[in-house]
Design an enzyme around this catalytic site. Structure first.
Site, PDB file in Angstrom:
ATOM      1  N   HIS A  14       3.176   3.078  -1.701  1.00 52.86           N
ATOM      2  CA  HIS A  14       2.745   3.620  -0.376  1.00 52.86           C
ATOM      3  C   HIS A  14       3.341   3.116   0.723  1.00 52.86           C
ATOM      4  O   HIS A  14       3.843   1.904   0.883  1.00 52.86           O
ATOM      5  CB  HIS A  14       1.358   3.562  -0.095  1.00 52.86           C
ATOM      6  CG  HIS A  14       0.667   2.252  -0.348  1.00 52.86           C
ATOM      7  ND1 HIS A  14       0.467   1.578  -1.531  1.00 52.86           N
ATOM      8  CD2 HIS A  14       0.492   1.320   0.611  1.00 52.86           C
ATOM      9  CE1 HIS A  14      -0.059   0.470  -0.963  1.00 52.86           C
ATOM     10  NE2 HIS A  14      -0.133   0.334   0.280  1.00 52.86           N
ATOM     11  N   HIS A  41       3.152   2.885   4.951  1.00 54.56           N
ATOM     12  CA  HIS A  41       2.087   2.785   6.088  1.00 54.56           C
ATOM     13  C   HIS A  41       2.846   3.285   7.186  1.00 54.56           C
ATOM     14  O   HIS A  41       3.862   2.876   7.800  1.00 54.56           O
ATOM     15  CB  HIS A  41       1.590   1.397   6.429  1.00 54.56           C
ATOM     16  CG  HIS A  41       0.810   0.621   5.408  1.00 54.56           C
ATOM     17  ND1 HIS A  41      -0.405   0.709   5.520  1.00 54.56           N
ATOM     18  CD2 HIS A  41       1.237   0.095   4.180  1.00 54.56           C
ATOM     19  CE1 HIS A  41      -1.004  -0.129   4.408  1.00 54.56           C
ATOM     20  NE2 HIS A  41      -0.032  -0.458   3.851  1.00 54.56           N
TER      21      HIS A  41
HETATM   22  P1  5GP Z   1      -1.486  -2.369   0.845  1.00 51.30           P
HETATM   23  O1  5GP Z   1      -2.305  -3.631   1.282  1.00 51.30           O
HETATM   24  O2  5GP Z   1      -1.666  -2.144  -0.483  1.00 51.30           O
HETATM   25  O3  5GP Z   1      -0.214  -2.066   1.417  1.00 51.30           O
HETATM   26  O4  5GP Z   1      -2.532  -1.459   1.703  1.00 51.30           O
HETATM   27  C1  5GP Z   1      -3.340  -0.435   0.919  1.00 51.30           C
HETATM   28  C2  5GP Z   1      -4.177   0.343   2.043  1.00 51.30           C
HETATM   29  O5  5GP Z   1      -4.784   1.262   1.560  1.00 51.30           O
HETATM   30  C3  5GP Z   1      -5.092  -0.420   2.966  1.00 51.30           C
HETATM   31  O6  5GP Z   1      -4.498  -0.390   4.209  1.00 51.30           O
HETATM   32  C4  5GP Z   1      -6.351   0.174   2.654  1.00 51.30           C
HETATM   33  O7  5GP Z   1      -7.227   0.134   3.711  1.00 51.30           O
HETATM   34  C5  5GP Z   1      -6.026   1.512   2.210  1.00 51.30           C
HETATM   35  N1  5GP Z   1      -7.151   2.092   1.172  1.00 51.30           N
HETATM   36  C6  5GP Z   1      -7.650   1.415   0.051  1.00 51.30           C
HETATM   37  N2  5GP Z   1      -8.201   2.118  -0.548  1.00 51.30           N
HETATM   38  C7  5GP Z   1      -8.488   3.341   0.044  1.00 51.30           C
HETATM   39  C8  5GP Z   1      -9.225   4.468  -0.140  1.00 51.30           C
HETATM   40  O8  5GP Z   1      -9.858   4.726  -1.066  1.00 51.30           O
HETATM   41  N3  5GP Z   1      -9.019   5.710   0.871  1.00 51.30           N
HETATM   42  C9  5GP Z   1      -8.023   5.571   1.907  1.00 51.30           C
HETATM   43  N4  5GP Z   1      -8.001   6.626   2.613  1.00 51.30           N
HETATM   44  N5  5GP Z   1      -7.559   4.447   1.943  1.00 51.30           N
HETATM   45  C10 5GP Z   1      -7.607   3.220   1.182  1.00 51.30           C
END
Ligand code: 5GP
Ligand code: ZN
Length: 136
Positions: free
Chosen positions: A99, A101
Site C-alpha cells: 500500500h 500512503h
Molecule cells: P503500514 O505501517 O503497514 O505501512 O500502514 C498500515 C496502515 O493501515 C496504518 O496507517 C493503519 O492506520 C492503517 N490501517 C490498519 N487497519 C486499517 C483498517 O482496518 N482500516 C483502515 N482504513 N486503515 C487501516
C-alpha cells in the site's frame, strides 16, 4: 488472502471510507491518520510489498496514487504531501498487503521526517558498488 485486512476491505467484509476506485486499485482514508486526509492506495490483488508487485500493478497503483494525491490535496486544502511505502516489518510495515500512503501536509503541522546519517570514509563507494552488482 483470507486473513488480510486489506483483502477484506476490498471484498467489502470490513468497511472503509472509499475515496477512489477503479478496476485494479482502491483508495480509502487511513483509520489512524497522521494528518486529515491521510489516504492509502492499494492494488486489488494481494501482493505483500513493493518488490512483490508486478510492473503492471506498480503502474496501476502509482498512476492512481497521482490522481488520488491531487484529489486529497484539493479536498483538505493541504499545502503539500508525503508519499510513503513501508516495506517489510523492519521498515514499519504492519499490514502485509502492499500500500502507498498519501500523507497531506500543512504549514506547521509538526510532522517529522527521518534524520540523515553519515557514511564512514570510503563506505559510500563500497555500498554503491555492491548495489550496482545486484542491478546488473
Ligand atoms: P503500514 O505501517 O503497514 O505501512 O500502514 C498500515 C496502515 O493501515 C496504518 O496507517 C493503519 O492506520 C492503517 N490501517 C490498519 N487497519 C486499517 C483498517 O482496518 N482500516 C483502515 N482504513 N486503515 C487501516
Ligand atoms: Zn491482501
Amino acid at each position: 488472502m483470507t486473513d488480510c485486512i486489506f483483502c477484506k476491505i476490498i471484498k467489502g467484509e470490513i468497511p472503509c471510507l472509499r475515496i477512489y476506485e477503479d478496476k485494479d486499485v482502491l483508495a480509502f482514508l487511513d483509520i489512524a491518520p497522521v494528518n486529515r486526509g491521510h489516504a492509502l492506495v492499494i492494488p486489488k490483488k494481494h501482493y505483500a510489498d513493493f518488490t512483490d508487485m508486478p510492473d503492471e500493478a506498480v503502474k496501476q497503483v502509482f498512476v492512481a496514487a497521482k490522481k488520488v494525491a491531487d484529489g486529497v490535496m484539493k479536498g483538505v486544502n493541504a499545502n503539500g504531501f508525503n508519499l510513503g511505502m513501508n516495506n517489510r516489518k523492519v521498515a514499519g510495515q504492519l499490514v502485509m498487503h502492499a500500500h502507498v500512503h498519501i500523507m497531506p501536509r500543512f504549514e506547521g503541522d509538526g510532522f517529522k521526517l527521518w534524520e540523515g546519517k553519515k557514511y564512514l570514509e570510503g563506505e559510500a563507494k563500497k555500498v554503491m558498488e555492491s548495489i550496482n552488482k545486484k542491478l546488473k
